[in-house]
Design a protein around this motif. Sequence first.
Motif, PDB file in Angstrom:
ATOM      1  N   ASP A 128     -22.925   0.768  12.146  1.00  0.00           N
ATOM      2  CA  ASP A 128     -22.527   1.961  11.396  1.00  0.00           C
ATOM      3  C   ASP A 128     -21.765   1.642  10.114  1.00  0.00           C
ATOM      4  O   ASP A 128     -21.473   2.548   9.332  1.00  0.00           O
ATOM      5  N   ARG A 129     -21.435   0.380   9.881  1.00  0.00           N
ATOM      6  CA  ARG A 129     -20.570   0.049   8.751  1.00  0.00           C
ATOM      7  C   ARG A 129     -21.244   0.302   7.408  1.00  0.00           C
ATOM      8  O   ARG A 129     -20.621   0.821   6.474  1.00  0.00           O
ATOM      9  N   SER A 130     -22.497  -0.087   7.268  1.00  0.00           N
ATOM     10  CA  SER A 130     -23.171   0.031   5.968  1.00  0.00           C
ATOM     11  C   SER A 130     -23.262   1.488   5.516  1.00  0.00           C
ATOM     12  O   SER A 130     -23.208   1.776   4.320  1.00  0.00           O
ATOM     13  N   ARG A 131     -23.398   2.423   6.468  1.00  0.00           N
ATOM     14  CA  ARG A 131     -23.481   3.844   6.110  1.00  0.00           C
ATOM     15  C   ARG A 131     -22.109   4.442   5.844  1.00  0.00           C
ATOM     16  O   ARG A 131     -21.996   5.455   5.140  1.00  0.00           O
ATOM     17  N   PHE A 132     -21.054   3.811   6.369  1.00  0.00           N
ATOM     18  CA  PHE A 132     -19.707   4.358   6.217  1.00  0.00           C
ATOM     19  C   PHE A 132     -19.175   4.130   4.800  1.00  0.00           C
ATOM     20  O   PHE A 132     -18.449   4.959   4.253  1.00  0.00           O
ATOM     21  N   LEU A 133     -19.532   3.006   4.185  1.00  0.00           N
ATOM     22  CA  LEU A 133     -19.028   2.675   2.844  1.00  0.00           C
ATOM     23  C   LEU A 133     -19.854   3.420   1.798  1.00  0.00           C
ATOM     24  O   LEU A 133     -21.074   3.244   1.713  1.00  0.00           O
ATOM     25  N   PRO A 134     -19.213   4.261   0.955  1.00  0.00           N
ATOM     26  CA  PRO A 134     -19.958   4.976  -0.103  1.00  0.00           C
ATOM     27  C   PRO A 134     -20.633   3.995  -1.057  1.00  0.00           C
ATOM     28  O   PRO A 134     -20.116   2.903  -1.324  1.00  0.00           O
ATOM     29  N   LEU A 135     -21.775   4.390  -1.586  1.00  0.00           N
ATOM     30  CA  LEU A 135     -22.560   3.516  -2.453  1.00  0.00           C
ATOM     31  C   LEU A 135     -21.791   3.052  -3.691  1.00  0.00           C
ATOM     32  O   LEU A 135     -21.897   1.879  -4.072  1.00  0.00           O
ATOM     33  N   PRO A 136     -21.013   3.928  -4.370  1.00  0.00           N
ATOM     34  CA  PRO A 136     -20.256   3.432  -5.531  1.00  0.00           C
ATOM     35  C   PRO A 136     -19.296   2.292  -5.174  1.00  0.00           C
ATOM     36  O   PRO A 136     -19.094   1.377  -5.985  1.00  0.00           O
ATOM     37  N   TRP A 137     -18.718   2.352  -3.979  1.00  0.00           N
ATOM     38  CA  TRP A 137     -17.810   1.279  -3.577  1.00  0.00           C
ATOM     39  C   TRP A 137     -18.578  -0.024  -3.350  1.00  0.00           C
ATOM     40  O   TRP A 137     -18.078  -1.107  -3.675  1.00  0.00           O
ATOM     41  N   LYS A 138     -19.776   0.074  -2.799  1.00  0.00           N
ATOM     42  CA  LYS A 138     -20.580  -1.137  -2.624  1.00  0.00           C
ATOM     43  C   LYS A 138     -20.908  -1.761  -3.978  1.00  0.00           C
ATOM     44  O   LYS A 138     -20.805  -2.987  -4.158  1.00  0.00           O
ATOM     45  N   ASP A 139     -21.305  -0.933  -4.935  1.00  0.00           N
ATOM     46  CA  ASP A 139     -21.605  -1.455  -6.271  1.00  0.00           C
ATOM     47  C   ASP A 139     -20.375  -2.100  -6.902  1.00  0.00           C
ATOM     48  O   ASP A 139     -20.484  -3.138  -7.578  1.00  0.00           O
ATOM     49  N   LEU A 140     -19.215  -1.498  -6.685  1.00  0.00           N
ATOM     50  CA  LEU A 140     -17.980  -2.060  -7.232  1.00  0.00           C
ATOM     51  C   LEU A 140     -17.691  -3.430  -6.623  1.00  0.00           C
ATOM     52  O   LEU A 140     -17.304  -4.372  -7.330  1.00  0.00           O
ATOM     53  N   VAL A 141     -17.871  -3.565  -5.311  1.00  0.00           N
ATOM     54  CA  VAL A 141     -17.635  -4.849  -4.647  1.00  0.00           C
ATOM     55  C   VAL A 141     -18.573  -5.914  -5.197  1.00  0.00           C
ATOM     56  O   VAL A 141     -18.166  -7.051  -5.469  1.00  0.00           O
ATOM     57  N   VAL A 142     -19.827  -5.576  -5.395  1.00  0.00           N
ATOM     58  CA  VAL A 142     -20.794  -6.530  -5.945  1.00  0.00           C
ATOM     59  C   VAL A 142     -20.377  -6.966  -7.348  1.00  0.00           C
ATOM     60  O   VAL A 142     -20.476  -8.147  -7.711  1.00  0.00           O
ATOM     61  N   GLN A 143     -19.897  -6.023  -8.167  1.00  0.00           N
ATOM     62  CA  GLN A 143     -19.426  -6.368  -9.517  1.00  0.00           C
ATOM     63  C   GLN A 143     -18.276  -7.369  -9.451  1.00  0.00           C
ATOM     64  O   GLN A 143     -18.213  -8.317 -10.240  1.00  0.00           O
ATOM     65  N   ILE A 144     -17.362  -7.166  -8.507  1.00  0.00           N
ATOM     66  CA  ILE A 144     -16.232  -8.088  -8.371  1.00  0.00           C
ATOM     67  C   ILE A 144     -16.719  -9.466  -7.938  1.00  0.00           C
ATOM     68  O   ILE A 144     -16.240 -10.498  -8.427  1.00  0.00           O
ATOM     69  N   LEU A 145     -17.678  -9.501  -7.015  1.00  0.00           N
ATOM     70  CA  LEU A 145     -18.214 -10.781  -6.555  1.00  0.00           C
ATOM     71  C   LEU A 145     -18.829 -11.572  -7.699  1.00  0.00           C
ATOM     72  O   LEU A 145     -18.777 -12.813  -7.716  1.00  0.00           O
ATOM     73  N   GLU A 146     -19.407 -10.885  -8.655  1.00  0.00           N
ATOM     74  CA  GLU A 146     -20.097 -11.547  -9.769  1.00  0.00           C
ATOM     75  C   GLU A 146     -19.205 -11.760 -10.977  1.00  0.00           C
ATOM     76  O   GLU A 146     -19.660 -12.306 -11.989  1.00  0.00           O
ATOM     77  N   ASN A 147     -17.944 -11.341 -10.885  1.00  0.00           N
ATOM     78  CA  ASN A 147     -17.035 -11.433 -12.029  1.00  0.00           C
ATOM     79  C   ASN A 147     -16.043 -12.571 -11.817  1.00  0.00           C
ATOM     80  O   ASN A 147     -15.077 -12.440 -11.055  1.00  0.00           O
ATOM     81  N   PRO A 148     -16.231 -13.724 -12.462  1.00  0.00           N
ATOM     82  CA  PRO A 148     -15.306 -14.848 -12.271  1.00  0.00           C
ATOM     83  C   PRO A 148     -13.923 -14.598 -12.855  1.00  0.00           C
ATOM     84  O   PRO A 148     -12.978 -15.323 -12.540  1.00  0.00           O
ATOM     85  N   GLY A 149     -13.780 -13.577 -13.687  1.00  0.00           N
ATOM     86  CA  GLY A 149     -12.479 -13.303 -14.285  1.00  0.00           C
ATOM     87  C   GLY A 149     -11.604 -12.389 -13.460  1.00  0.00           C
ATOM     88  O   GLY A 149     -10.434 -12.159 -13.807  1.00  0.00           O
ATOM     89  N   ALA A 150     -12.124 -11.848 -12.358  1.00  0.00           N
ATOM     90  CA  ALA A 150     -11.319 -10.958 -11.516  1.00  0.00           C
ATOM     91  C   ALA A 150     -10.216 -11.745 -10.818  1.00  0.00           C
ATOM     92  O   ALA A 150     -10.310 -12.964 -10.636  1.00  0.00           O
ATOM     93  N   ASN A 151      -9.168 -11.026 -10.431  1.00  0.00           N
ATOM     94  CA  ASN A 151      -8.074 -11.672  -9.712  1.00  0.00           C
ATOM     95  C   ASN A 151      -8.607 -12.368  -8.461  1.00  0.00           C
ATOM     96  O   ASN A 151      -9.449 -11.823  -7.739  1.00  0.00           O
ATOM     97  N   LEU A 152      -8.120 -13.583  -8.196  1.00  0.00           N
ATOM     98  CA  LEU A 152      -8.702 -14.378  -7.118  1.00  0.00           C
ATOM     99  C   LEU A 152      -8.498 -13.744  -5.748  1.00  0.00           C
ATOM    100  O   LEU A 152      -9.367 -13.812  -4.874  1.00  0.00           O
ATOM    101  N   TRP A 153      -7.323 -13.099  -5.525  1.00  0.00           N
ATOM    102  CA  TRP A 153      -7.097 -12.483  -4.219  1.00  0.00           C
ATOM    103  C   TRP A 153      -7.966 -11.238  -4.040  1.00  0.00           C
ATOM    104  O   TRP A 153      -8.430 -10.950  -2.937  1.00  0.00           O
ATOM    105  N   VAL A 154      -8.207 -10.530  -5.141  1.00  0.00           N
ATOM    106  CA  VAL A 154      -9.108  -9.386  -5.083  1.00  0.00           C
ATOM    107  C   VAL A 154     -10.533  -9.857  -4.807  1.00  0.00           C
ATOM    108  O   VAL A 154     -11.286  -9.231  -4.051  1.00  0.00           O
TER     109      VAL A 154
END
Length: 699
Positions: A201-227
Amino acid sequence: MNAPNNTTILPDLMQLAQISLSSLDRHAAFSVVRSIGAGTSGLEGTVPERLVSLLKRKAEFRRKVVTDYRCMESDLSSMNDRNEKIDRMMAFIRTISPENSLKEDRKAFNRWMDAAAVRERARIRLHESERFLEIVIRLLTGDAVVNLKSAGDASARYRVRDHLNLPDLFWVEFDETPRWQNRLAVMQYWIGCAGCLPVPDRSRFLPLPWKDLVVQILENPGANLWVRVAAFRMGMLYFPEECFKHVVHKLNDETGTEDDFYVRAGILDVIAEIGTRSQLGACIDIVLKRPDSSEHVKIRAVRLLAALKHDQILKAVGPVLSEPGVPGFNWRVKLAAVISLGTFVSRLTEPGGDETDVGDLMQILFHQMHHGSHVNVQLGALEAISGIADAHLHRHEGAVIDGFLFEILQNIDRLITDRTIAGRLRRDASVLRELILLRSHSRACRLLSRIREMAGSVPEGTSFHVPAENGLDAVTLGRILAALSSDDFGYYARGVRAGYEITRGDSYRKRFWRIWDEIRRPDPSKRQGFPHSIGRMYRGTIRAHSRLLAETTETKVAGERVVVPGEASWRPYLPTVDDLLSLTSRKLAGRPVRLFSAEGIVTMTGPGNLLDRITTWLRITFSYRELARRRNLEIRQLDSNMERGLTQVAMEDLGIDITFTPHAFRYDESEYAVTDPTVSRNLYPATKKTDPDGDRGND
């Protein structure tokens, strides 16, 4: 329905704080409690509703501060009159701290305050507000987690998620906040929610905009390391297959900021906690095959080896522990690999484990113990084997020495008798060997636990009584006391009616040798406030000196325990001058006194008649300092045959008989006993009676 009053709100809030916050954050949450509980705060409703109101207020305050500051900067750039600028900055200060009196601030502009000081005040005020917001977010996270755990079905969980419109509020907070800690707190909300959800049930619980945001952070080497690490955790929880592709890419690609290795190390922890065993094995394989440029990442990878399967471990440790070593793996990485191997094998030897697969892994540990590239790697292998033996003995409590323990003891014996091995390693090996021998006998093991428990409540320098029951003999007691003294004070026992009286720690009395030494060597630089006429006095016939508690450098007082660099110990197996001096007392005249240690048993017997005892006492007393020096001679000095050690002087000049008996064990109708060559040399000629090569050591 009436809103709850403050009497009901505050206990609920504090209970929520206990669930959601660490002790440090709970201290910072006092301001939140005051804001919610204050009657003048204007907050109404339940605890979550009041927290949401606070969240909105603080977010609005942040926007106002940022907007007003930019307006002030723009206005100041177009002003020329100083008083006009001051009035404009005072107007801004009034918006960020309306509750404070501004009279002193106005005066400060005439002395030291300027635009930079106003900017700093705004920064501090904004930081206080953001820290307040972080606590509010964590409290809301705790409330959501509690409610999700009690939700019965999927629809109930969606109602909890959408209650108070938290996803949208947190989206705005994540986008606007200047603090990475607040972003991390928002991500912890989603991470906490995932822990309460069934995996499908986890994949349906997370709203799509939040998933896109997480992917952007994963691909951004300049983001804070703990984030970024939190983003990898969110991804592995909500969309694991897609996120694992980013994990593999990140572990293969080290391009990024200077502290990027923290992200890679954090990813390994996330995979170990959330991912599958095959995913963890793939990640470790990537780190060790390249290998990773960071020592920290490699250490983290090999420390996680214990979570893999047997064949995966064998494949992974090959390049790490191979000799000669593969470039990129220093001794710290090898030490971490050895510790992981020990953890894995210990788990197999525990009750319920499968010991059939430990043979090849044990051979790796034995090889590292004997031939490790660094002494710390060898010590780590010995410590790992110690843990394995302990787990095996716990599984087979009270069992005699079996084939598994015999193989361990044989390798330890090889280590003890190897002259090329560091002295510290041989000393630790002797301690481990003796502990295994004691624990392999059920009666000695029970007595060891019982006496350890009794000794734990006894202060240093005081005594306790052990009854002579269950066939407790002097040799068994002495070996138990030697095991206890390996990480504690020394123990000294004497036989009394129906048992033994044991003293924990040293006893001090006035000694004539000390008074004589002080008279001959007066020194005003000695420590004041301490008596300089006392020395150690040993009375028992069963002794076990502490293996700890030694000086690193020689002191002005003769006879103090001094670490011998070549052995990394103060030689607790070797009688001290105070031991020899005690043999001249009337109570110990002609009686054998035994000194127990992990290396063996030293038996000392002093002269029996009065005249010989007086003669020996005089010789020891007036040459105490010289005898103490001889005890601390290094092996190279003894091997040169230019100096005699303390044992040799005691036996040849002082009329004291000394013998040495190494600890032995029986297996398959044979007896096994070894003597460390360094111990044999220090105790020469006492070891000649049990070891014909005692003057040269036992090869």
